[in-house]
Design a protein around this motif. Structure first.
Motif, mmCIF file in Angstrom:
data_model
loop_
_atom_site.group_PDB
_atom_site.id
_atom_site.type_symbol
_atom_site.label_atom_id
_atom_site.label_comp_id
_atom_site.label_asym_id
_atom_site.label_seq_id
_atom_site.Cartn_x
_atom_site.Cartn_y
_atom_site.Cartn_z
ATOM 1 N N UNK A 1 0.849 -1.184 0.000
ATOM 2 C CA UNK A 1 0.000 0.000 0.000
ATOM 3 C C UNK A 1 0.885 1.234 0.000
ATOM 4 N N UNK A 2 0.318 2.318 -0.474
ATOM 5 C CA UNK A 2 1.124 3.530 -0.577
ATOM 6 C C UNK A 2 1.366 4.149 0.790
ATOM 7 N N UNK A 3 2.457 4.875 0.906
ATOM 8 C CA UNK A 3 2.855 5.499 2.158
ATOM 9 C C UNK A 3 2.071 6.797 2.330
ATOM 10 N N UNK A 4 1.558 7.031 3.526
ATOM 11 C CA UNK A 4 0.844 8.271 3.827
ATOM 12 C C UNK A 4 1.805 9.251 4.488
ATOM 13 N N UNK A 5 1.868 10.467 3.979
ATOM 14 C CA UNK A 5 2.737 11.507 4.518
ATOM 15 C C UNK A 5 1.912 12.685 4.998
ATOM 16 N N UNK A 6 2.469 13.419 5.950
ATOM 17 C CA UNK A 6 1.827 14.645 6.388
ATOM 18 C C UNK A 6 2.097 15.733 5.342
ATOM 19 N N UNK B 1 4.212 -0.219 -5.864
ATOM 20 C CA UNK B 1 5.609 -0.097 -5.445
ATOM 21 C C UNK B 1 5.756 0.336 -3.987
ATOM 22 N N UNK B 2 4.655 0.627 -3.314
ATOM 23 C CA UNK B 2 4.725 1.040 -1.914
ATOM 24 C C UNK B 2 5.394 2.394 -1.746
ATOM 25 N N UNK B 3 5.104 3.314 -2.660
ATOM 26 C CA UNK B 3 5.710 4.640 -2.629
ATOM 27 C C UNK B 3 4.682 5.675 -2.188
ATOM 28 N N UNK B 4 5.181 6.851 -1.866
ATOM 29 C CA UNK B 4 4.306 7.953 -1.467
ATOM 30 C C UNK B 4 4.168 8.921 -2.639
ATOM 31 N N UNK B 5 2.938 9.338 -2.973
ATOM 32 C CA UNK B 5 2.768 10.347 -4.030
ATOM 33 C C UNK B 5 3.156 11.718 -3.483
ATOM 34 N N UNK B 6 4.102 12.362 -4.135
ATOM 35 C CA UNK B 6 4.557 13.676 -3.687
ATOM 36 C C UNK B 6 3.923 14.776 -4.511
ATOM 37 N N UNK C 1 14.823 2.350 -5.233
ATOM 38 C CA UNK C 1 15.789 1.705 -4.332
ATOM 39 C C UNK C 1 17.113 2.442 -4.318
ATOM 40 N N UNK C 2 17.498 3.006 -5.461
ATOM 41 C CA UNK C 2 18.789 3.681 -5.549
ATOM 42 C C UNK C 2 18.734 5.104 -5.016
ATOM 43 N N UNK C 3 17.663 5.827 -5.296
ATOM 44 C CA UNK C 3 17.619 7.261 -4.989
ATOM 45 C C UNK C 3 16.619 7.637 -3.902
ATOM 46 N N UNK C 4 15.516 6.931 -3.816
ATOM 47 C CA UNK C 4 14.501 7.275 -2.822
ATOM 48 C C UNK C 4 13.487 8.270 -3.339
ATOM 49 N N UNK C 5 13.935 9.358 -3.918
ATOM 50 C CA UNK C 5 13.060 10.415 -4.430
ATOM 51 C C UNK C 5 13.339 10.560 -5.917
ATOM 52 N N UNK C 6 12.326 10.324 -6.757
ATOM 53 C CA UNK C 6 12.552 10.362 -8.203
ATOM 54 C C UNK C 6 11.442 11.139 -8.903
ATOM 55 N N UNK C 7 11.767 11.575 -10.122
ATOM 56 C CA UNK C 7 10.783 12.167 -11.025
ATOM 57 C C UNK C 7 10.587 11.218 -12.189
ATOM 58 N N UNK D 1 5.660 13.202 -12.633
ATOM 59 C CA UNK D 1 5.208 12.541 -11.419
ATOM 60 C C UNK D 1 6.398 12.464 -10.472
ATOM 61 N N UNK D 2 6.190 12.809 -9.221
ATOM 62 C CA UNK D 2 7.256 12.731 -8.217
ATOM 63 C C UNK D 2 6.841 11.682 -7.196
ATOM 64 N N UNK D 3 7.731 10.686 -7.005
ATOM 65 C CA UNK D 3 7.485 9.586 -6.071
ATOM 66 C C UNK D 3 8.587 9.535 -5.033
ATOM 67 N N UNK D 4 8.234 9.067 -3.815
ATOM 68 C CA UNK D 4 9.229 8.915 -2.750
ATOM 69 C C UNK D 4 8.977 7.612 -2.025
ATOM 70 N N UNK D 5 10.069 6.949 -1.676
ATOM 71 C CA UNK D 5 10.032 5.762 -0.834
ATOM 72 C C UNK D 5 11.308 5.768 -0.011
ATOM 73 N N UNK D 6 11.252 5.450 1.278
ATOM 74 C CA UNK D 6 12.479 5.458 2.077
ATOM 75 C C UNK D 6 13.488 4.462 1.525
#
Length: 155
Positions: free
Chosen positions: A2-7, A73-78, A45-51, A85-90
């Motif tokens: 599931x996607x990550x929820x961010x504040x 992919x279990x990422x957070x929509x930024x 996996x390599x960068x964490x934050x991508x476009x 599209x900007x995605x983030x995953x730890x």
């Protein structure tokens, strides 16, 4: 996954960090294929934050791609702005292998040499190798090789 929820504050911080980034994955006319998803997963996996840049004119299709990517992919929509599209995953934790037999490596040391009173000390950056030591006077000396001892001195 599931996607990550961010504040909103976390999302704003990631959006600011992604501002200077270039797109690392381009989605062409074929759309969201398994190969594209694999590349996006590797980039996360390599960068964490991508476009990701989507070369499609249908906004609804881009929006569904964005949601599918975040879900699978279990990422957070930024951010979704235009065709970007900007995605983030730890970043995943990398396991370090401990090497027990490893010897001391080189290290960088700053030396301060004091001159006359009232003048600034000079700062010198020196690399000290594993078989060297730094003396109190600021000079580098090699470690002494151990010579074979005689039987009389050892006793």
């Amino acid at each position: 996954m599931s996607q990550i929820q961010l504040t909103p504050a976390q999302r704003r911080e990631h959006r600011a960090n992604a501002h200077h980034l270039s797109p690392v994955v381009l989605i062409g006319a074929d759309g969201l294929t398994p190969g594209v998803q694999k590349e996006i997963d590797a980039a996360l996996n390599a960068h964490g934050l991508i476009k990701v840049r989507v070369f499609g004119d249908d906004r609804a299709q881009r929006e569904t791609m964005y949601q599918v990517l975040c879900e699978e992919l279990g990422a957070a929509p930024i951010q979704h702005i235009g065709k970007l599209l900007v995605l983030w995953r730890p970043l995943p934790e990398k396991a370090k292998a401990l090497e027990e037999d490893r010897k001391a490596g080189p290290r960088d040391v700053k030396l301060l040499k004091f001159g006359r009173p009232g003048t600034k000390p000079t700062v010198k950056q020196v690399r000290v190798l594993g078989n060297q030591r730094l003396t109190a006077g600021g000079s580098i000396k090699r470690a002494k090789k151990s010579s074979p001892k005689s039987l009389k001195k050892g006793a």
